[in-house]
Design a protein around this motif. Structure first.
Motif, PDB file in Angstrom:
ATOM      1  N   VAL A 210       0.861  -1.186   0.000  1.00 53.38           N
ATOM      2  CA  VAL A 210       0.000   0.000   0.000  1.00 53.38           C
ATOM      3  C   VAL A 210       0.890   1.226   0.000  1.00 53.38           C
ATOM      4  CG1 VAL A 210      -1.817   1.286   1.209  1.00 53.38           C
ATOM      5  CG2 VAL A 210      -1.730  -1.216   1.380  1.00 53.38           C
ATOM      6  N   VAL A 211       0.604   2.183  -0.894  1.00 55.09           N
ATOM      7  CA  VAL A 211       1.378   3.427  -0.919  1.00 55.09           C
ATOM      8  C   VAL A 211       0.450   4.610  -1.137  1.00 55.09           C
ATOM      9  CG1 VAL A 211       3.515   2.352  -1.755  1.00 55.09           C
ATOM     10  CG2 VAL A 211       1.848   3.259  -3.413  1.00 55.09           C
ATOM     11  N   SER A 212       0.961   5.779  -0.782  1.00 61.05           N
ATOM     12  CA  SER A 212       0.284   7.048  -1.026  1.00 61.05           C
ATOM     13  C   SER A 212       0.984   7.758  -2.181  1.00 61.05           C
ATOM     14  CB  SER A 212       0.350   7.909   0.245  1.00 61.05           C
ATOM     15  OG  SER A 212      -0.005   9.244  -0.022  1.00 61.05           O
ATOM     16  N   VAL A 213       0.193   8.378  -3.059  1.00 60.76           N
ATOM     17  CA  VAL A 213       0.739   9.088  -4.222  1.00 60.76           C
ATOM     18  C   VAL A 213       0.151  10.490  -4.267  1.00 60.76           C
ATOM     19  CG1 VAL A 213       1.030   9.072  -6.727  1.00 60.76           C
ATOM     20  CG2 VAL A 213       0.849   6.907  -5.489  1.00 60.76           C
ATOM     21  N   ASP A 214       1.001  11.494  -4.455  1.00 66.29           N
ATOM     22  CA  ASP A 214       0.476  12.853  -4.591  1.00 66.29           C
ATOM     23  C   ASP A 214       0.431  13.257  -6.061  1.00 66.29           C
ATOM     24  OD1 ASP A 214       3.032  13.751  -5.385  1.00 66.29           O
ATOM     25  OD2 ASP A 214       3.496  14.668  -3.449  1.00 66.29           O
ATOM     26  N   GLY A 215      -0.005  14.496  -6.305  1.00 65.35           N
ATOM     27  CA  GLY A 215      -0.213  14.934  -7.677  1.00 65.35           C
ATOM     28  C   GLY A 215       1.033  14.966  -8.529  1.00 65.35           C
ATOM     29  N   GLY A 216       2.194  15.104  -7.908  1.00 70.20           N
ATOM     30  CA  GLY A 216       3.442  15.103  -8.652  1.00 70.20           C
ATOM     31  C   GLY A 216       4.026  13.723  -8.851  1.00 70.20           C
ATOM     32  N   GLY A 217       3.360  12.714  -8.292  1.00 73.93           N
ATOM     33  CA  GLY A 217       3.857  11.348  -8.414  1.00 73.93           C
ATOM     34  C   GLY A 217       4.760  10.914  -7.277  1.00 73.93           C
ATOM     35  N   THR A 218       4.966  11.780  -6.285  1.00 72.44           N
ATOM     36  CA  THR A 218       5.782  11.388  -5.145  1.00 72.44           C
ATOM     37  C   THR A 218       5.079  10.280  -4.373  1.00 72.44           C
ATOM     38  OG1 THR A 218       6.778  13.574  -4.929  1.00 72.44           O
ATOM     39  CG2 THR A 218       6.849  12.158  -2.989  1.00 72.44           C
ATOM     40  N   VAL A 219       5.813   9.219  -4.090  1.00 69.70           N
ATOM     41  CA  VAL A 219       5.264   8.064  -3.393  1.00 69.70           C
ATOM     42  C   VAL A 219       5.766   8.074  -1.959  1.00 69.70           C
ATOM     43  CG1 VAL A 219       5.193   5.544  -3.295  1.00 69.70           C
ATOM     44  CG2 VAL A 219       5.123   6.710  -5.515  1.00 69.70           C
ATOM     45  N   ARG A 220       4.824   7.927  -1.033  1.00 67.15           N
ATOM     46  CA  ARG A 220       5.130   7.781   0.383  1.00 67.15           C
ATOM     47  C   ARG A 220       4.443   6.521   0.868  1.00 67.15           C
ATOM     48  NH1 ARG A 220       4.337  13.221  -0.687  1.00 67.15           N
ATOM     49  NH2 ARG A 220       6.058  14.587  -0.013  1.00 67.15           N
ATOM     50  N   ARG A 221       4.808   6.051   2.036  1.00 70.34           N
ATOM     51  CA  ARG A 221       4.176   4.823   2.516  1.00 70.34           C
ATOM     52  C   ARG A 221       2.705   5.054   2.823  1.00 70.34           C
ATOM     53  NH1 ARG A 221       6.540   2.306   7.696  1.00 70.34           N
ATOM     54  NH2 ARG A 221       4.644   1.105   7.412  1.00 70.34           N
ATOM     55  N   CYS A 222       2.354   6.237   3.372  1.00 72.85           N
ATOM     56  CA  CYS A 222       0.949   6.570   3.608  1.00 72.85           C
ATOM     57  C   CYS A 222       0.836   8.085   3.694  1.00 72.85           C
ATOM     58  CB  CYS A 222       0.399   5.890   4.862  1.00 72.85           C
ATOM     59  SG  CYS A 222       0.960   6.587   6.415  1.00 72.85           S
ATOM     60  N   HIS A 223      -0.388   8.577   3.835  1.00 72.97           N
ATOM     61  CA  HIS A 223      -0.604  10.019   3.880  1.00 72.97           C
ATOM     62  C   HIS A 223       0.010  10.668   5.111  1.00 72.97           C
ATOM     63  CE1 HIS A 223      -3.084   9.933   0.417  1.00 72.97           C
ATOM     64  NE2 HIS A 223      -4.208   9.575   0.975  1.00 72.97           N
ATOM     65  N   PHE A 224       0.318   9.873   6.138  1.00 74.79           N
ATOM     66  CA  PHE A 224       0.683  10.437   7.434  1.00 74.79           C
ATOM     67  C   PHE A 224       2.175  10.359   7.745  1.00 74.79           C
ATOM     68  CE2 PHE A 224      -3.426   8.231   7.393  1.00 74.79           C
ATOM     69  CZ  PHE A 224      -4.255   9.353   7.399  1.00 74.79           C
ATOM     70  N   VAL A 225       2.933   9.733   6.859  1.00 70.68           N
ATOM     71  CA  VAL A 225       4.386   9.642   7.012  1.00 70.68           C
ATOM     72  C   VAL A 225       5.009  10.365   5.828  1.00 70.68           C
ATOM     73  CG1 VAL A 225       6.385   8.105   7.144  1.00 70.68           C
ATOM     74  CG2 VAL A 225       4.218   7.451   8.249  1.00 70.68           C
ATOM     75  N   ARG A 226       5.750  11.410   6.096  1.00 63.51           N
ATOM     76  CA  ARG A 226       6.215  12.299   5.027  1.00 63.51           C
ATOM     77  C   ARG A 226       7.447  11.781   4.279  1.00 63.51           C
ATOM     78  NH1 ARG A 226       2.465  14.238   3.083  1.00 63.51           N
ATOM     79  NH2 ARG A 226       3.800  15.700   1.947  1.00 63.51           N
ATOM     80  N   ALA A 227       8.141  10.819   4.808  1.00 63.38           N
ATOM     81  CA  ALA A 227       9.343  10.309   4.136  1.00 63.38           C
ATOM     82  C   ALA A 227       8.980   9.770   2.758  1.00 63.38           C
ATOM     83  CB  ALA A 227       9.992   9.215   4.976  1.00 63.38           C
ATOM     84  N   GLU A 228       9.787  10.114   1.765  1.00 64.71           N
ATOM     85  CA  GLU A 228       9.508   9.726   0.385  1.00 64.71           C
ATOM     86  C   GLU A 228      10.154   8.385   0.044  1.00 64.71           C
ATOM     87  OE1 GLU A 228      10.654  12.925  -2.187  1.00 64.71           O
ATOM     88  OE2 GLU A 228       9.433  14.417  -1.121  1.00 64.71           O
ATOM     89  N   LEU A 229       9.428   7.593  -0.745  1.00 72.24           N
ATOM     90  CA  LEU A 229       9.949   6.306  -1.213  1.00 72.24           C
ATOM     91  C   LEU A 229      10.464   6.389  -2.644  1.00 72.24           C
ATOM     92  CD1 LEU A 229       7.220   3.828   0.127  1.00 72.24           C
ATOM     93  CD2 LEU A 229       9.296   4.644   1.260  1.00 72.24           C
ATOM     94  N   GLY A 230      10.153   7.466  -3.340  1.00 69.44           N
ATOM     95  CA  GLY A 230      10.544   7.606  -4.742  1.00 69.44           C
ATOM     96  C   GLY A 230       9.415   8.238  -5.524  1.00 69.44           C
ATOM     97  N   ASN A 231       9.464   8.076  -6.835  1.00 70.11           N
ATOM     98  CA  ASN A 231       8.453   8.671  -7.697  1.00 70.11           C
ATOM     99  C   ASN A 231       7.751   7.590  -8.513  1.00 70.11           C
ATOM    100  OD1 ASN A 231       7.512  10.119 -10.418  1.00 70.11           O
ATOM    101  ND2 ASN A 231       7.660  11.667  -8.788  1.00 70.11           N
ATOM    102  N   LEU A 232       6.443   7.748  -8.659  1.00 68.44           N
ATOM    103  CA  LEU A 232       5.649   6.768  -9.388  1.00 68.44           C
ATOM    104  C   LEU A 232       6.068   6.680 -10.840  1.00 68.44           C
ATOM    105  CD1 LEU A 232       3.050   4.985  -8.774  1.00 68.44           C
ATOM    106  CD2 LEU A 232       1.770   6.795  -9.949  1.00 68.44           C
ATOM    107  N   TYR A 233       6.311   7.841 -11.450  1.00 65.96           N
ATOM    108  CA  TYR A 233       6.449   7.902 -12.905  1.00 65.96           C
ATOM    109  C   TYR A 233       7.835   7.512 -13.419  1.00 65.96           C
ATOM    110  CZ  TYR A 233       2.013  10.125 -12.178  1.00 65.96           C
ATOM    111  OH  TYR A 233       0.723  10.381 -11.770  1.00 65.96           O
ATOM    112  N   ASP A 234       8.855   7.594 -12.580  1.00 65.36           N
ATOM    113  CA  ASP A 234      10.159   7.104 -13.020  1.00 65.36           C
ATOM    114  C   ASP A 234      10.451   5.710 -12.470  1.00 65.36           C
ATOM    115  OD1 ASP A 234      10.934   7.455 -10.361  1.00 65.36           O
ATOM    116  OD2 ASP A 234      12.212   9.196 -10.752  1.00 65.36           O
TER     117      ASP A 234
END
Length: 290
Positions: A210-234
């Motif tokens: 399960v991951v959270s994705v914002d409008g720029g494609g930034t992937v985080r583990r969920c909406h409540f943890v701000r650490a980034e896992l990478g980008n969806l589109y690359d």
């Protein structure tokens, strides 16, 4: 890959004025709406291309998405993709419902919230009955404020029996046992919402399946943890997907704690995790252990 995506783009505008919501009656500028539309279309295009994966999508906009044509179109298009098992959205149901005739009703679902004082009761109930008549999967819920209880009871009594009505504990509100018991008469699963769940150091599916994705494609583990896992589109997020413990002390939002492996909610909501529909409803009897 088998993945659930919680998508939240730039949209922050809402047509309601709920006193418990910081985005009440907020208006987005034309530029922000254009950016939100472009971001959503990019996301749905990405989903459409992932034909070798099994995907589930929940849209969790800060504002109300279904009054915007691009969200309605996204749900219809994604519902018709064979590799998308479920596409759902959180909504106040102020939109029209006829567009759902174009969606695959085995895949599309709605998580609807009733806000007393923001929309006429009969109008909301009528839309729920329309959804049921169309064969659309949906749940209905309310925020568990004392002023909402009688309308919640009335809604539970007048909704079709197969429609689950959930109750969210109001943020910052402490419930006596008697109050909690009254809400549990409406929603037998209210005990899960009553208190925040201890999550720090405990295993959670977010960041793995399960991951959270914002409008720029930034992937985080969920909406409540701000650490980034990478980008969806690359594709950079893929290398970061793995089992991991929650870094926060507690989790108090259903879209977060439903994924905790220490809770049985994947069994409780089997087949309906994203749209918040318990398995086998209306025969809901499971409650948290002591």
């Amino acid at each position: 890959m088998d993945l659930t995506l919680l998508y939240r783009g730039p949209l922050a505008s809402c047509d309601f004025d709920c006193p418990y919501c910081p985005f009440a009656k907020r208006r987005d500028s034309p530029d922000r709406l254009r950016a939100d539309r472009a971001a959503l279309e990019r996301f749905t295009g990405w989903v459409a291309e992932q034909r070798g994966d099994r995907l589930r999508v929940l849209f969790t906009p800060w504002g109300e998405g279904l009054v915007r044509s691009w969200y309605r179109r996204a749900l219809v298009e994604l519902s018709r993709l064979p590799h998308v098992e479920r596409v759902a959205i959180q909504t106040n149901l102020s939109c029209r419902t006829d567009w759902l005739a174009e969606a695959d009703r085995d895949t599309v679902a709605l998580w609807c919230t009733y806000h007393p004082g923001q929309t006429p009761y009969d109008r909301f109930l009528g839309k729920c009955r329309d959804l049921a008549g169309r064969g659309v999967r949906f749940s209905v819920g309310v925020v568990g404020l004392p002023a909402h209880r009688e309308e919640a009871r009335r809604l539970r009594a007048e909704l079709p029996p197969h429609v689950y009505l959930w109750v969210n504990a109001a943020e910052g509100h402490a419930y006596t046992d008697a109050e909690a018991g009254a809400w549990a008469e409406i929603d037998p699963l209210f005990p899960y919402s009553r208190h925040p769940h201890r999550s720090g150091g405990l295993p959670c599916r977010t960041g793995e399946s399960v991951v959270s994705v914002d409008g720029g494609g930034t992937v985080r583990r969920c909406h409540f943890v701000r650490a980034e896992l990478g980008n969806l589109y690359d594709g950079s997020y893929r290398a970061a997907l793995r089992p991991r413990a929650c870094p926060l002390a507690v989790c108090d939002c259903h879209i977060g704690y439903v994924h905790l492996e220490t809770l049985p909610l994947y069994d409780v909501f089997a087949g309906g995790v994203l749209e918040r529909i318990p398995a086998g409803f209306p025969a809901v009897s499971r409650t948290p252990g002591a």
